[in-house]
Design a protein around this motif. Structure first.
Motif, PDB file in Angstrom:
ATOM      1  N   GLU A 259      24.041 -20.052  13.610  1.00 25.64           N
ATOM      2  CA  GLU A 259      22.207 -21.303  13.162  1.00 25.64           C
ATOM      3  C   GLU A 259      21.565 -21.050  12.541  1.00 25.64           C
ATOM      4  N   ALA A 260      22.249 -20.920  11.435  1.00 28.40           N
ATOM      5  CA  ALA A 260      21.481 -21.528   9.649  1.00 28.40           C
ATOM      6  C   ALA A 260      21.932 -22.667   9.277  1.00 28.40           C
ATOM      7  N   LEU A 261      22.414 -23.346  10.006  1.00 29.04           N
ATOM      8  CA  LEU A 261      23.285 -24.469   9.678  1.00 29.04           C
ATOM      9  C   LEU A 261      22.043 -25.213  11.075  1.00 29.04           C
ATOM     10  N   THR A 262      21.267 -25.448  10.984  1.00 29.11           N
ATOM     11  CA  THR A 262      20.171 -26.814  12.046  1.00 29.11           C
ATOM     12  C   THR A 262      20.253 -28.107  11.556  1.00 29.11           C
ATOM     13  N   GLU A 263      20.157 -28.500  11.996  1.00 29.16           N
ATOM     14  CA  GLU A 263      20.330 -30.132  12.161  1.00 29.16           C
ATOM     15  C   GLU A 263      19.380 -30.111  10.900  1.00 29.16           C
ATOM     16  N   LYS A 264      18.162 -30.370  10.603  1.00 26.39           N
ATOM     17  CA  LYS A 264      17.725 -30.005   9.379  1.00 26.39           C
ATOM     18  C   LYS A 264      17.867 -29.506   8.201  1.00 26.39           C
ATOM     19  N   ARG A 265      18.530 -28.653   8.246  1.00 30.18           N
ATOM     20  CA  ARG A 265      19.263 -27.524   6.841  1.00 30.18           C
ATOM     21  C   ARG A 265      20.281 -28.697   6.938  1.00 30.18           C
ATOM     22  N   LEU A 266      20.915 -29.407   7.169  1.00 29.25           N
ATOM     23  CA  LEU A 266      22.332 -30.306   7.249  1.00 29.25           C
ATOM     24  C   LEU A 266      21.341 -31.147   6.677  1.00 29.25           C
ATOM     25  N   ASP A 267      20.267 -31.522   7.573  1.00 29.46           N
ATOM     26  CA  ASP A 267      19.975 -33.056   6.898  1.00 29.46           C
ATOM     27  C   ASP A 267      19.457 -33.023   5.255  1.00 29.46           C
ATOM     28  N   GLN A 268      19.063 -31.478   5.001  1.00 28.02           N
ATOM     29  CA  GLN A 268      18.594 -31.257   4.035  1.00 28.02           C
ATOM     30  C   GLN A 268      19.626 -30.903   2.277  1.00 28.02           C
ATOM     31  N   ILE A 269      20.913 -30.833   2.891  1.00 23.08           N
ATOM     32  CA  ILE A 269      22.075 -30.633   1.865  1.00 23.08           C
ATOM     33  C   ILE A 269      22.778 -31.719   1.917  1.00 23.08           C
ATOM     34  N   ALA A 270      22.681 -33.284   2.767  1.00 24.41           N
ATOM     35  CA  ALA A 270      23.278 -33.892   3.219  1.00 24.41           C
ATOM     36  C   ALA A 270      22.188 -34.792   1.424  1.00 24.41           C
ATOM     37  N   ARG A 271      21.213 -34.822   1.521  1.00 18.98           N
ATOM     38  CA  ARG A 271      20.574 -35.103   0.714  1.00 18.98           C
ATOM     39  C   ARG A 271      20.640 -34.892  -0.799  1.00 18.98           C
ATOM     40  N   LEU A 272      20.653 -33.667  -1.448  1.00 25.53           N
ATOM     41  CA  LEU A 272      20.994 -32.475  -2.193  1.00 25.53           C
ATOM     42  C   LEU A 272      21.799 -33.042  -2.607  1.00 25.53           C
ATOM     43  N   ASN A 273      23.178 -32.960  -1.808  1.00 26.48           N
ATOM     44  CA  ASN A 273      24.330 -34.118  -2.293  1.00 26.48           C
ATOM     45  C   ASN A 273      24.338 -34.895  -2.603  1.00 26.48           C
ATOM     46  N   GLU A 274      24.225 -35.688  -2.372  1.00 23.79           N
ATOM     47  CA  GLU A 274      23.429 -37.218  -2.694  1.00 23.79           C
ATOM     48  C   GLU A 274      23.323 -36.937  -4.249  1.00 23.79           C
ATOM     49  N   LEU A 275      21.833 -36.524  -4.029  1.00 27.25           N
ATOM     50  CA  LEU A 275      21.165 -36.582  -5.326  1.00 27.25           C
ATOM     51  C   LEU A 275      22.436 -35.445  -6.952  1.00 27.25           C
ATOM     52  N   ALA A 276      22.779 -34.691  -6.425  1.00 27.07           N
ATOM     53  CA  ALA A 276      23.557 -33.933  -7.102  1.00 27.07           C
ATOM     54  C   ALA A 276      24.345 -35.284  -7.887  1.00 27.07           C
ATOM     55  N   ALA A 277      25.580 -36.718  -6.551  1.00 21.29           N
ATOM     56  CA  ALA A 277      26.557 -37.083  -6.760  1.00 21.29           C
ATOM     57  C   ALA A 277      25.930 -37.829  -7.691  1.00 21.29           C
ATOM     58  N   LYS A 278      24.887 -38.267  -8.048  1.00 25.00           N
ATOM     59  CA  LYS A 278      24.058 -39.452  -8.652  1.00 25.00           C
ATOM     60  C   LYS A 278      23.561 -38.694  -9.966  1.00 25.00           C
ATOM     61  N   ARG A 279      23.868 -37.215 -10.319  1.00 29.13           N
ATOM     62  CA  ARG A 279      23.863 -36.980 -11.386  1.00 29.13           C
ATOM     63  C   ARG A 279      25.297 -36.554 -12.244  1.00 29.13           C
ATOM     64  N   GLY A 280      26.275 -36.939 -11.351  1.00 29.77           N
ATOM     65  CA  GLY A 280      27.812 -36.988 -11.490  1.00 29.77           C
ATOM     66  C   GLY A 280      28.735 -35.089 -11.448  1.00 29.77           C
ATOM     67  N   GLN A 281      27.088 -34.552 -10.270  1.00 29.89           N
ATOM     68  CA  GLN A 281      28.404 -33.554 -10.358  1.00 29.89           C
ATOM     69  C   GLN A 281      27.991 -33.070  -8.753  1.00 29.89           C
ATOM     70  N   THR A 282      29.219 -32.154  -8.205  1.00 30.30           N
ATOM     71  CA  THR A 282      29.201 -31.671  -6.687  1.00 30.30           C
ATOM     72  C   THR A 282      27.803 -30.379  -6.488  1.00 30.30           C
ATOM     73  N   LEU A 283      27.366 -31.042  -5.315  1.00 30.58           N
ATOM     74  CA  LEU A 283      25.932 -30.450  -5.184  1.00 30.58           C
ATOM     75  C   LEU A 283      25.646 -28.584  -5.816  1.00 30.58           C
ATOM     76  N   ALA A 284      26.975 -27.775  -5.319  1.00 26.58           N
ATOM     77  CA  ALA A 284      27.612 -26.543  -5.997  1.00 26.58           C
ATOM     78  C   ALA A 284      27.239 -26.408  -7.753  1.00 26.58           C
ATOM     79  N   GLN A 285      28.031 -27.125  -8.561  1.00 26.41           N
ATOM     80  CA  GLN A 285      26.952 -27.204  -9.365  1.00 26.41           C
ATOM     81  C   GLN A 285      25.743 -28.104 -10.046  1.00 26.41           C
ATOM     82  N   MET A 286      24.938 -28.534  -9.549  1.00 30.44           N
ATOM     83  CA  MET A 286      24.037 -29.038  -9.253  1.00 30.44           C
ATOM     84  C   MET A 286      23.025 -27.460  -9.049  1.00 30.44           C
ATOM     85  N   ALA A 287      23.125 -26.867  -8.371  1.00 29.62           N
ATOM     86  CA  ALA A 287      22.507 -25.407  -7.752  1.00 29.62           C
ATOM     87  C   ALA A 287      22.581 -24.931  -8.834  1.00 29.62           C
TER      88      ALA A 287
END
Length: 340
Positions: A259-287
């Motif tokens: 239940e912590a993975l709300t639609e809003k939270r998943l949207d945040q994760i997806a947008r952070l994932n896109e930003l990480a990809a632009k940096r040449g990293q996975t989201l985990a690496q960027m975090a």
């Protein structure tokens, strides 16, 4: 007779693969990435996988293994498993390792197996050393604030444990600014080397900034090591396509619920994932790189369920420079408030 083919020999280039940061103003250095045994090293987990994760970590220069008395499940089993692997693989490398453990949360039945009393801490360090087959740990932490026990009693116990040679340094975990400041002053008076506060810290959880601990530790020369830098796996791409059966939610939802993975939270994760990809990293690496970005945190404490997850962290300390626009975007995405 020992199986020569299975005798572990560490990678000779391991120290070329890792960055080591000074812990506060002490003489100690931590690897930029450390391995925590909170999950996946208990009695229900695969022993060969544990061994391979520890080998993988050390081969890439991770010299710090972080435990606590009640890591498991069952309580104590992570230390027991680590002790077995320590004896089999890492005994020749003991002086190259930082091995830490903690006491403070529930461990055994009755009034003496929890909290910050001298009785609990003194008994716990002895039990931990026995389970891990060690003469000493490098850092012994009090695991949490205990407002029912005088802080002077807890700090005196830590100082005496260090003085006895059962630990080289003292640390605290989950302490707020008030308690960290008082602990630092008391341990200084006791001439006990207090070097580190272990706190939760991630893009999604910035309490350590908001309550002033990060700033105090920087000014006081106390190191900070961050646990849960991936927010229990939310700061990865693993949940963007649903909940995998072998994920932490799928296997053990005690610490992260679906239940912590709300639609809003998943949207945040997806947008952070896109930003990480632009940096040449996975989201985990960027975090992880983000937590290390300003030098206030000397190590990120990762958990892993398989060796490949450890290998993914190899370059995070090389990419800790973020542009002003990247920082602004991460802040904007992560600090959006959820609608009721």
């Amino acid at each position: 007779m020992a199986d020569i083919a299975n005798v572990y020999k560490a990678d000779n280039t391991r120290y070329e693969k890792m960055k080591y940061n000074r812990v506060g103003r002490s003489g100690l250095k931590f690897p930029a990435v450390s391995l925590g045994l909170w999950h996946n090293f208990g009695s229900r987990d695969n022993y060969d996988n544990m061994k391979q994760m520890l080998r993988t970590a050390f081969d890439m220069g991770i010299t710090q293994f972080d435990l606590a008395n009640n890591y498991g499940p069952v309580y104590g089993s992570a230390e027991t498993n680590f002790g077995t692997i320590m004896e089999a693989d890492f005994r020749p490398y003991r002086d190259e390792l930082i091995i830490t453990t903690k006491a403070g949360y529930d461990m055994w039945d009755g009034p003496y197996g929890d909290g910050g009393s001298r009785k609990y801490l003194m008994a716990s360090i002895d039990q931990s050393l026995k389970r891990m087959k060690l003469d000493y740990v490098d850092i012994f932490y009090h695991h949490r604030m205990d407002r029912e026990t005088p802080l002077e009693e807890t700090m005196q116990a830590l100082a005496d444990i260090v003085r006895s040679g059962k630990a080289l340094y003292a640390g605290v975990s989950n302490y707020d600014k008030e308690y960290t400041e008082k602990a630092a002053a008391m341990l200084r008076e006791l001439h006990c080397p207090f070097v580190i506060n272990q706190r939760r810290y991630s893009i999604f959880d910035r309490t350590i900034e908001e309550d002033g601990v990060k700033e105090f530790c920087r000014e006081a020369g106390v190191g900070v090591i961050a646990f849960s830098p991936l927010a229990q796996g939310m700061l990865t791409d693993k949940y963007l396509g649903g909940i995998p059966k072998d994920s932490r939610i799928g296997r053990d939802p005690r610490f992260l619920r679906a239940e912590a993975l709300t639609e809003k939270r998943l949207d945040q994760i997806a947008r952070l994932n896109e930003l990480a990809a632009k940096r040449g990293q996975t989201l985990a690496q960027m975090a992880l790189s983000w937590v290390l970005r300003d030098g206030d945190v000397c190590s990120v404490l990762i958990g892993a369920s398989r060796p490949s997850q450890i290998l993914e962290t190899r370059t995070v300390f090389e990419h800790t420079c973020f542009s002003e626009e990247e920082i602004r975007k991460i802040d904007e995405i992560s600090r959006e408030t959820f609608e009721a």
